[in-house]
Enzyme design. Sequence first.
Site, PDB file in Angstrom:
ATOM      1  N   SER A 132       0.577  -1.253   0.007  1.00  0.00           N
ATOM      2  CA  SER A 132       0.218   0.032  -0.038  1.00  0.00           C
ATOM      3  C   SER A 132       0.573   1.471   0.135  1.00  0.00           C
ATOM      4  O   SER A 132       1.521   1.127   0.841  1.00  0.00           O
ATOM      5  CB  SER A 132      -0.791  -0.209   1.334  1.00  0.00           C
ATOM      6  OG  SER A 132      -1.503   1.106   1.504  1.00  0.00           O
ATOM      7  N   LYS A 204      -4.946  -6.570   3.513  1.00  0.00           N
ATOM      8  CA  LYS A 204      -4.620  -5.330   2.772  1.00  0.00           C
ATOM      9  C   LYS A 204      -6.400  -5.330   2.177  1.00  0.00           C
ATOM     10  O   LYS A 204      -6.239  -3.630   2.006  1.00  0.00           O
ATOM     11  CB  LYS A 204      -3.665  -6.096   1.085  1.00  0.00           C
ATOM     12  CG  LYS A 204      -3.751  -4.830   0.128  1.00  0.00           C
ATOM     13  CD  LYS A 204      -3.107  -3.574   1.325  1.00  0.00           C
ATOM     14  CE  LYS A 204      -3.059  -2.469  -0.578  1.00  0.00           C
ATOM     15  NZ  LYS A 204      -3.755  -2.246  -1.446  1.00  0.00           N
ATOM     16  N   HIS A 207      -7.757  -2.835   4.269  1.00  0.00           N
ATOM     17  CA  HIS A 207      -7.082  -1.754   4.629  1.00  0.00           C
ATOM     18  C   HIS A 207      -8.017  -0.554   3.781  1.00  0.00           C
ATOM     19  O   HIS A 207      -8.076   0.317   4.073  1.00  0.00           O
ATOM     20  CB  HIS A 207      -5.621  -1.657   4.293  1.00  0.00           C
ATOM     21  CG  HIS A 207      -5.019  -0.584   3.808  1.00  0.00           C
ATOM     22  ND1 HIS A 207      -5.404   0.080   2.843  1.00  0.00           N
ATOM     23  CD2 HIS A 207      -4.183  -0.023   4.314  1.00  0.00           C
ATOM     24  CE1 HIS A 207      -4.859   1.155   2.130  1.00  0.00           C
ATOM     25  NE2 HIS A 207      -3.755   1.187   3.451  1.00  0.00           N
ATOM     26  N   ASN A 208      -8.417  -1.542   2.047  1.00  0.00           N
ATOM     27  CA  ASN A 208      -8.604  -0.744   1.890  1.00  0.00           C
ATOM     28  C   ASN A 208     -10.389  -0.119   2.039  1.00  0.00           C
ATOM     29  O   ASN A 208     -10.527   0.780   1.844  1.00  0.00           O
ATOM     30  CB  ASN A 208      -9.172  -1.476   0.040  1.00  0.00           C
ATOM     31  CG  ASN A 208      -7.458  -1.523  -0.631  1.00  0.00           C
ATOM     32  OD1 ASN A 208      -6.970  -0.938   0.163  1.00  0.00           O
ATOM     33  ND2 ASN A 208      -6.735  -1.570  -2.251  1.00  0.00           N
ATOM     34  N   GLU A 211      -9.950   2.199   3.648  1.00  0.00           N
ATOM     35  CA  GLU A 211      -9.525   3.209   2.890  1.00  0.00           C
ATOM     36  C   GLU A 211     -10.683   4.256   2.653  1.00  0.00           C
ATOM     37  O   GLU A 211     -11.116   5.267   2.269  1.00  0.00           O
ATOM     38  CB  GLU A 211      -9.078   3.178   1.912  1.00  0.00           C
ATOM     39  CG  GLU A 211      -7.942   3.667   0.683  1.00  0.00           C
ATOM     40  CD  GLU A 211      -7.279   3.389  -0.567  1.00  0.00           C
ATOM     41  OE1 GLU A 211      -6.584   2.300   0.462  1.00  0.00           O
ATOM     42  OE2 GLU A 211      -8.149   3.513  -1.416  1.00  0.00           O
TER      43      GLU A 211
HETATM   44  C1  6PG Z   1      -3.311   1.697  -1.464  1.00  0.00           C
HETATM   45  C2  6PG Z   1      -4.113   1.473  -2.540  1.00  0.00           C
HETATM   46  C3  6PG Z   1      -4.478   1.028  -3.519  1.00  0.00           C
HETATM   47  C4  6PG Z   1      -6.072   0.785  -4.563  1.00  0.00           C
HETATM   48  C5  6PG Z   1      -6.517   2.103  -5.064  1.00  0.00           C
HETATM   49  C6  6PG Z   1      -7.520   2.395  -6.069  1.00  0.00           C
HETATM   50  O1  6PG Z   1      -3.154   1.361  -0.883  1.00  0.00           O
HETATM   51  O2  6PG Z   1      -2.128   1.981  -2.054  1.00  0.00           O
HETATM   52  O3  6PG Z   1      -5.018   0.831  -1.972  1.00  0.00           O
HETATM   53  O4  6PG Z   1      -4.237  -0.236  -3.310  1.00  0.00           O
HETATM   54  O5  6PG Z   1      -6.111   0.278  -5.635  1.00  0.00           O
HETATM   55  O6  6PG Z   1      -6.326   3.406  -3.960  1.00  0.00           O
HETATM   56  O7  6PG Z   1      -8.720   1.825  -4.814  1.00  0.00           O
HETATM   57  P1  6PG Z   1      -9.814   2.113  -5.318  1.00  0.00           P
HETATM   58  O8  6PG Z   1      -9.795   2.469  -7.234  1.00  0.00           O
HETATM   59  O9  6PG Z   1     -11.167   0.915  -5.482  1.00  0.00           O
HETATM   60  O10 6PG Z   1     -11.100   3.244  -5.389  1.00  0.00           O
END
Ligand code: 6PG
Length: 502
Positions: A132, A204, A207-208, A211
Site C-alpha cells: 500500500s 490489505k 485496509h482498502n 480507506e
Molecule cells: C493503496 C490503495 C490502492 C488502491 C487504490 C485504488 O493501498 O495503495 O488502496 O491499492 O487500489 O487506492 O482503489 P479504488 O480504485 O478502488 O478506489
Amino acid sequence: MPKFHSDIGLIGLAVMGQNLALNIADHGFQVSVYNRTTEKTAKFLAGNPATPGGLVGATTLQEFVRSLTRPRRIILLVQAGGPTDAVIDGLIPLLEQGDIIIDGGNAKWTDTIRREKALREKGLRFIGSGVSGGETGARFGPALMPGGDPAAYKELEPIWNAIAAKVDAKTGRPIPGAAPGIPVSGGVPCATYIGPDGAGHYVKMIHNGIEYGDMQMICEAYYLIRSLLGLKAEEIGAVFAEWNKGVLDSYLIEITADILQQKDPVTKSKALVDVILDTAGQKGTGKWTSVNALDMGVPAPTVAEAVFARCLSALKEERVAAAKILKGPAKKKYRGARTALIQAIHDALYCSKICSYAQGFQLMREAQKEYNWTLNFGAIAQIWRGGCIIRAGFLQKITEAYGRNPRLANLLLDPYFNKTVKGAQENWRKVVALAAQHGVAAPTFGSALAYYDGYRTARLPANLLQAQRDYFGAHTYERVDQPRGKFFHLDWPEPARPQIQA
Ligand code: 6PG
C-alpha cells in the site's frame, strides 16, 4: 546478457512495478525485470541507468528466470485475476523446488489461498503481499502486508524490511527519509508477517475497505461545511489543514487540505475540486470487503455505505433528473456559530472513523476464525502507521488498545475509544441530525452512529422481527426467560390463541 545473480526478479513494469523495482535497487539489491512488452523494459532501463543495486532487463521469461539466484524470488505486479494466473502458469515450468512467487497486487484473498495451495502441491512457494501507498509509497517506502509460508517469508524479509516505510519504535511516528530516494535509517519497518496463505491479501483488502470509509467520511465533512456554512473550497482546505494538526492527523486529511487549495489549471480562476465531475470510480476492494462482511455476518455497515455512496454518485444522469423532481427541505443557512459547527463536524468525523475501524477489525477477528489464522491486530495497526494510504496518528491508539487487551471484543470497548466517543457524541448526534434537517446526504456519519447505538443497546427490536419470522414462516424464536438454544413456535393461525386486550 544479464549477470546470473540478481537478488530478486519483478514482473510487470506498470507504475507500481517500476517504482517498487527502483525502491529495491535503491537498497542495494540487484533486480531483474521483465515486462510482456519488451519496449517498456528497454525504456525503463534506459531511464534508470545507475541504481545502487542495479537493474537487469530480460526479454524472455526463460532469460529472466535464469538471471535469479536460488531460491528464486519473483515479485508479480500484474493485473489481479486472470492475468496473474496467466503469468504464474507461464512461470511454473521454468521454476525449481523451493522457488518463491510473490504477488504484490491487490489480489482477492481467496485467489491467494487457491494459488498458494496449488503451488505448494508443486513444491513451489507463494507469498501474497499487500503493498500500500500508491506510486510514492512503492518508490520510497510502502506498508507491506505479506502472507503465506512463513519459511518463504524469511527469504523475502530482508528485502521487504529494507524497502518498507519506517516508523519510530516508541511513538509509531513515520520517519521521513533524509531526501526523496535516500533510504531511511533506523526505525521499525512497516512490514510484518501477517499469517498463512491469503492472510496478507485479506488484511490489505480490509485496509482498502477502511480507506473507502475514511475517504467518504472526509467527503461528507467537506460537503456539510460547504452546504451548511457556504465556505469556499480553499477555506475548507484551511479547516482540514488545521484538523491535520490534531487527532485526525493523517495522510488522507493532509492530501484533502492540499486538494482543496488547488486551482483549476484550465479556468485558472476556479478551485479544481469544483470542476471535477462528481462520479466516483472503484476497482472493487471496498466491494469485496462489504460482500465478505455479509458472507460472514459481521456488521460493517459504514464500509458498505462508503461503497454504496460511490455507486450512488455514479448515477449522475439519474440524479440530475431526480433533482428536478424530488424535493427536500427548503434551503436555509445554518444560523449557529461557525466555529462550533466546524468542531462538531470534526467530532462527527472522528467518531465515525472510530466505528469504521472497529468494523474493519471485527472483520479481521471473524476471518481469522474462518481461515484459521492468528492475526496480531496491534502489529497490523502499527504497520499501517507509515507508508500506506490510511496512515494516521490515530492508529497508534489502536496499537495501544490491543496492547492493553489483545482479545478486545470491539475497539469501542477500549477505555480510550470509549472515553473519546463519550465526550464527542453530542456533537456527532448534532451533525447527523443537522444533515437530515438540511437534506444533506451523510451516509457514513449516519450509519456509523446507528452502528454505535445498535452495538451499545442491550435489547434491540429483533424480538419483533423474530415474531414476524415465526408468524409467516414458522421460523421459531427464543425466549428471554428460557436458556439460549431452546426454540419456540406459536400457532399463529389458531383462532383461539391468546390476545392482549387493548
Ligand atoms: C493503496 C490503495 C490502492 C488502491 C487504490 C485504488 O493501498 O495503495 O488502496 O491499492 O487500489 O487506492 O482503489 P479504488 O480504485 O478502488 O478506489
